[in-house]
Design an enzyme around this catalytic site. Structure first.
Site: not given
Ligand SMILES: NC(=O)c1ccc[n+]([C@@H]2O[C@H](COP(=O)([O-])OP(=O)(O)OC[C@H]3O[C@@H](n4cnc5c(N)ncnc54)[C@H](O)[C@@H]3O)[C@@H](O)[C@H]2O)c1
Length: 247
Positions: A16-17, A54, A149-150, A153, A235
């Site tokens: 998800g990068a 890169g 979701y919770a 996680k 942790e």
């Molecule tokens: N942003 C917040 O406030 C927050 C809070 C708590 C936890 N998180 C966690 O942090 C992580 C990143 O979140 P974010 O806010 O950067 O999300 P985001 O939606 O900005 O980015 C998520 C990325 O994952 C990709 N993605 C989603 N589903 C996919 C799939 N099935 N296959 C491949 N790629 C997929 C998307 O294309 C996107 O590039 C997640 O696990 C999220 O639950 C975020």
């Protein structure tokens, strides 16, 4: 201050990068010397980021277990696995459908099982590995409007501890970073639906009175990913402005 070449030569796979926190993690690991594989279903986004830092990019739907396992095996031996992918849908539990449960569990929890299952044998043979899983404070505290979701996680946190227990003797660590509200496309989508009151509530839920930045999460991931964190495993570190303190 970061050590500039702390991760030189390390091979990292970040899920998800293409955007948000995952993109910040890929940038950070790359800036510390790692060779990063950016995995996302958004191929143009993954390619754009990879070009800037890169790295290499692959198109992958992480909710597809077989495809995910294939992709991780094809990536070869990894030193660092960052399970960052995640999706949320806001709805009170009684309003959710079984199809939504499956989607949320697949993307947030089964994706982590799939990558880890595929990556571990090579890490065990190499007797080295750093697994960093991005959960959420929702996984420790629960979430009003985000029960499934919770649950997913919380599952990531328990799974990570189990992997830490099984793999300590192999030189493999497994840790969790639990973000609070961080300014990313995911959060902006939630705010678009929830409005100014939701933003105020999110900010008020932190002790420091602001949203987090993706780079602040990436800094914690880089610490867990480094050789120097060898004695830290199982942790969960909140990067949440203190919203989860005591959880
Ligand atoms: N942003 C917040 O406030 C927050 C809070 C708590 C936890 N998180 C966690 O942090 C992580 C990143 O979140 P974010 O806010 O950067 O999300 P985001 O939606 O900005 O980015 C998520 C990325 O994952 C990709 N993605 C989603 N589903 C996919 C799939 N099935 N296959 C491949 N790629 C997929 C998307 O294309 C996107 O590039 C997640 O696990 C999220 O639950 C975020």
């Amino acid at each position: 201050m970061s050590a500039p070449s702390r991760l030189t030569g390390r091979r990292a796979f970040v899920t998800g990068a293409a955007s948000g926190i995952g993109a910040a993690i890929a940038r950070r690991l790359s800036s510390e010397g790692a060779r990063v594989i950016v995995a996302d279903r958004d191929l143009p986004g993954a390619l754009a980021l990879a070009g800037q830092i890169g790295a290499s990019a692959i198109e992958l739907d992480l909710a597809d277990i077989e495809a995910t396992q294939r992709a991780v095996r094809e990536a070869g031996t990894l030193d660092i696995l960052v399970n960052n992918v995640g999706v949320d849908q806001h709805a009170f539990f009684t309003k959710t459908t079984i199809a939504q449960w499956h989607q949320l569990i697949a993307a947030n929890l089964e994706s982590v099982l799939a990558t880890t299952h595929a990556a571990l044998p090579a890490m065990q043979s190499a007797r080295y590995g750093r697994i960093v899983n991005i959960a959420s404070e929702a996984g420790r505290m629960g979430s009003r409007g985000g029960a499934v979701y919770a649950a997913a996680k919380g599952g990531v946190i328990a799974f990570t501890r189990s992997i830490a227990r099984e793999n300590g003797p192999y030189g493999i660590t497994a840790n969790v970073v639990a973000p609070g509200p961080v300014d990313t496309p995911m959060l902006r989508n939630a705010l678009a639906a929830g409005g100014a009151k939701l933003l105020e509530a999110m900010i008020a839920s932190t002790l420091v009175g602001r949203l987090g930045q993706p780079e602040e999460v990436a800094a914690a991931v880089a610490f867990f990913a480094a050789q120097e964190a060898a004695f830290v495993t199982g942790e969960t570190l909140g990067v949440s402005g203190g919203m989860g303190c005591g959880a």
